[in-house]
Motif scaffolding. Structure first.
Motif, PDB file in Angstrom:
ATOM      1  N   ASP A 110      11.056   8.993   6.247  1.00 39.45           N
ATOM      2  CA  ASP A 110      11.791   8.629   5.045  1.00 39.45           C
ATOM      3  C   ASP A 110      13.209   9.204   5.054  1.00 39.45           C
ATOM      4  OD1 ASP A 110      11.836   7.444   2.354  1.00 39.45           O
ATOM      5  OD2 ASP A 110      11.976   9.513   1.672  1.00 39.45           O
ATOM      6  N   GLY A 111      13.547   9.994   6.064  1.00 37.59           N
ATOM      7  CA  GLY A 111      14.864  10.600   6.140  1.00 37.59           C
ATOM      8  C   GLY A 111      14.992  11.906   5.392  1.00 37.59           C
ATOM      9  N   SER A 112      13.871  12.495   4.952  1.00 37.73           N
ATOM     10  CA  SER A 112      13.897  13.746   4.200  1.00 37.73           C
ATOM     11  C   SER A 112      13.681  14.930   5.140  1.00 37.73           C
ATOM     12  CB  SER A 112      12.806  13.736   3.123  1.00 37.73           C
ATOM     13  OG  SER A 112      12.958  12.625   2.258  1.00 37.73           O
ATOM     14  N   SER A 148       2.257   8.670  -2.359  1.00 36.16           N
ATOM     15  CA  SER A 148       3.711   8.580  -2.268  1.00 36.16           C
ATOM     16  C   SER A 148       4.264   9.384  -1.097  1.00 36.16           C
ATOM     17  CB  SER A 148       4.343   9.082  -3.571  1.00 36.16           C
ATOM     18  OG  SER A 148       3.996  10.437  -3.816  1.00 36.16           O
ATOM     19  N   GLU A 149       3.504  10.371  -0.586  1.00 38.61           N
ATOM     20  CA  GLU A 149       3.978  11.190   0.532  1.00 38.61           C
ATOM     21  C   GLU A 149       3.743  10.529   1.886  1.00 38.61           C
ATOM     22  OE1 GLU A 149       3.587  15.791  -0.716  1.00 38.61           O
ATOM     23  OE2 GLU A 149       1.671  14.712  -0.687  1.00 38.61           O
ATOM     24  N   GLU A 197       6.563  13.348  -7.751  1.00 42.25           N
ATOM     25  CA  GLU A 197       6.172  14.561  -7.032  1.00 42.25           C
ATOM     26  C   GLU A 197       6.801  15.819  -7.638  1.00 42.25           C
ATOM     27  OE1 GLU A 197       7.508  13.688  -3.119  1.00 42.25           O
ATOM     28  OE2 GLU A 197       6.214  11.915  -2.878  1.00 42.25           O
ATOM     29  N   LYS A 198       7.167  15.754  -8.904  1.00 43.68           N
ATOM     30  CA  LYS A 198       7.831  16.901  -9.518  1.00 43.68           C
ATOM     31  C   LYS A 198       6.908  18.109  -9.663  1.00 43.68           C
ATOM     32  CE  LYS A 198       6.855  15.270 -14.216  1.00 43.68           C
ATOM     33  NZ  LYS A 198       7.440  14.904 -15.539  1.00 43.68           N
ATOM     34  N   ASP A 199       5.596  17.893  -9.730  1.00 42.44           N
ATOM     35  CA  ASP A 199       4.654  19.003  -9.907  1.00 42.44           C
ATOM     36  C   ASP A 199       4.184  19.597  -8.581  1.00 42.44           C
ATOM     37  OD1 ASP A 199       4.808  18.639 -12.653  1.00 42.44           O
ATOM     38  OD2 ASP A 199       3.153  17.204 -12.677  1.00 42.44           O
ATOM     39  N   ALA A 246       0.856  -1.187   0.000  1.00 42.08           N
ATOM     40  CA  ALA A 246       0.000   0.000   0.000  1.00 42.08           C
ATOM     41  C   ALA A 246       0.885   1.229   0.000  1.00 42.08           C
ATOM     42  CB  ALA A 246      -0.927   0.016   1.223  1.00 42.08           C
ATOM     43  N   ASP A 247       0.433   2.260  -0.725  1.00 42.68           N
ATOM     44  CA  ASP A 247       1.120   3.558  -0.736  1.00 42.68           C
ATOM     45  C   ASP A 247       2.602   3.415  -1.095  1.00 42.68           C
ATOM     46  OD1 ASP A 247      -1.293   4.655   0.060  1.00 42.68           O
ATOM     47  OD2 ASP A 247      -0.792   4.477   2.178  1.00 42.68           O
TER      48      ASP A 247
END
Length: 403
Positions: free
Chosen positions: A299-301, A249-250, A231-233, A162-163
């Motif tokens: 996610d480490g971001s 994805s977030e 997620e480029k947009d 999922a996701d």
């Protein structure tokens, strides 16, 4: 010396006082490695027949029964095919996934079929492992170090996707304990299903991609999808209006797993509550101070205002600034004290009972006299007074003015 035909650590009456002893006088027991059991020729023969009966002539065949025969040479092989028409024959399963040379030409399979070899029943595997230990030419790695550094076959027993996150649990086939291991990876589709075979060495896992049937080697937490392209947009500095704008994805930033909904709890929630008490509220301020204090997403971001908005919304922490009371100044405290005691000065300075003229100087009280020095006497301006003072010296006499 020890007695004849006695062990060096013997403590019988003949050997007391001699033999192999340590410093404390207690017999020292020898340290020996456990010896491998000795099997008779009959037991070895029976074990060999058992392995032949199961067809366990190689490492993979001890745990997985071949599911096909080579159409060219007729040897037993492992056959894989997918819905897209690709098919591959393998001599051995697991790393390095050695392909059978007769059919290593990428020929498409006829029809739409998905074939996978399956592991043997647990009872068969235990019989094979018991027989393999008795033969002279061992099939499986011997020794702790060799077993630790070798690739081991495992079967997938549980999968959750999922996701863009796939969590997998595998069960080892190469030992009788059948230990289970978990790992997760980020991917755009389920790459494994229950019953699929995986090769494992320590923290590394290897399996075949369901579409290309090529080897994929991953470790726990690896990414097989380009999130930046997805997620480029998205502008991370723009604060969204609703939490429903959170993209699948977030969700990786909030540690959602097992197909569940992203949520925030534990230490990160406590951090938000502490921020709110200090007046640090709002997505921009929260993201700034999260990064300043060295905190990152699951996610480490680094945190962005957009992610901080979702973090606050998912945590449910109030974003109202605490009401602070005004601090009282020193002047206000003194003024309040004076209002509460209007006659305090009157008590400290009692009035004299004698009436005073406008030019006279009031006499200080006894308490004031002890603390302060007596003021200097004022000189008189009366001419008669001066004349009397000088006449006492015998030098000046005053004559009355004649009228």
């Amino acid at each position: 010396m020890t007695g004849h035909n006695h062990y060096p650590w013997c403590t019988c009456g003949w050997c007391v006082g001699g033999g192999n002893r340590n410093g404390g006088g207690v017999p020292a027991a020898p340290v020996t490695k456990p010896l491998r059991p000795v099997y008779s020729e009959y037991e070895k023969h029976q074990a060999t027949q058992t392995l032949k009966g199961y067809g366990a002539t190689s490492y993979s065949r001890c745990f997985v029964n071949p599911n096909a025969s080579c159409p060219v040479c007729g040897q037993p092989v492992y056959f894989y095919a997918n819905e897209h028409g690709s098919r591959v024959f393998f001599d051995e399963l697991g790393k390095p996934w050695a392909k059978h040379p007769c059919t290593d030409n990428g020929r498409p399979a006829s029809g739409s079929v998905r074939a996978r070899p399956s592991s043997r029943p647990i009872s068969e595997i235990n019989d094979i492992l018991g027989a393999e230990q008795k033969i002279d030419q061992r099939i499986l790695p011997v020794g702790r170090k060799a077993r630790r550094n070798s690739w081991k076959l495992a079967v997938v027993v549980e999968v959750h996707f999922a996701d863009f996150r796939m969590e997998v649990q595998v069960e080892e086939l190469s030992n009788q304990n059948h230990q289970k291991h978990r790992f997760f990876i980020h991917c755009d589709q389920p790459l494994l299903a229950e019953g699929d075979l995986v090769s494992r060495r320590r923290e590394t896992f290897s399996f075949l991609h369901p579409l290309s049937l090529e080897d994929i080697e991953v470790i726990d937490g690896d990414r097989l999808v380009d999130f930046e392209a997805l997620e480029k947009d998205i502008d991370p500095s723009i604060i969204p209006d609703e939490v429903s704008e959170l993209m699948p994805s977030e969700r990786r930033h909030f540690g959602s797993g097992n197909g569940g909904t992203a949520k925030v709890s534990g230490p990160l929630r406590s951090v938000l509550e502490d921020f709110a008490k200090k007046g640090i509220v709002g997505a921009k301020l929260v993201s700034h101070y999260l990064n300043e204090t060295g905190r990152v997403t699951a996610d480490g971001s680094p945190w962005t205002p957009r992610l901080a908005f979702f973090l606050i919304a998912l945590s449910g922490v109030s974003q109202e600034k605490p009401v602070r009371q005004k601090k009282r100044t020193t002047g206000s405290k003194l003024q309040k004290a004076r209002k509460s005691q209007p006659h305090a000065l009157a008590k400290k300075r009692p009035r004299s009972s004698e009436p005073q003229s406008g030019n006279s100087v009031s006499q200080p009280s006894n308490k004031t006299h002890k603390r302060r020095s007596e003021p200097a006497p004022r000189l008189s301006t009366d001419v008669d007074e001066w004349a009397r003072m000088l006449s006492r010296l015998g030098r000046v006499s005053r004559k009355d003015d004649e009228g």
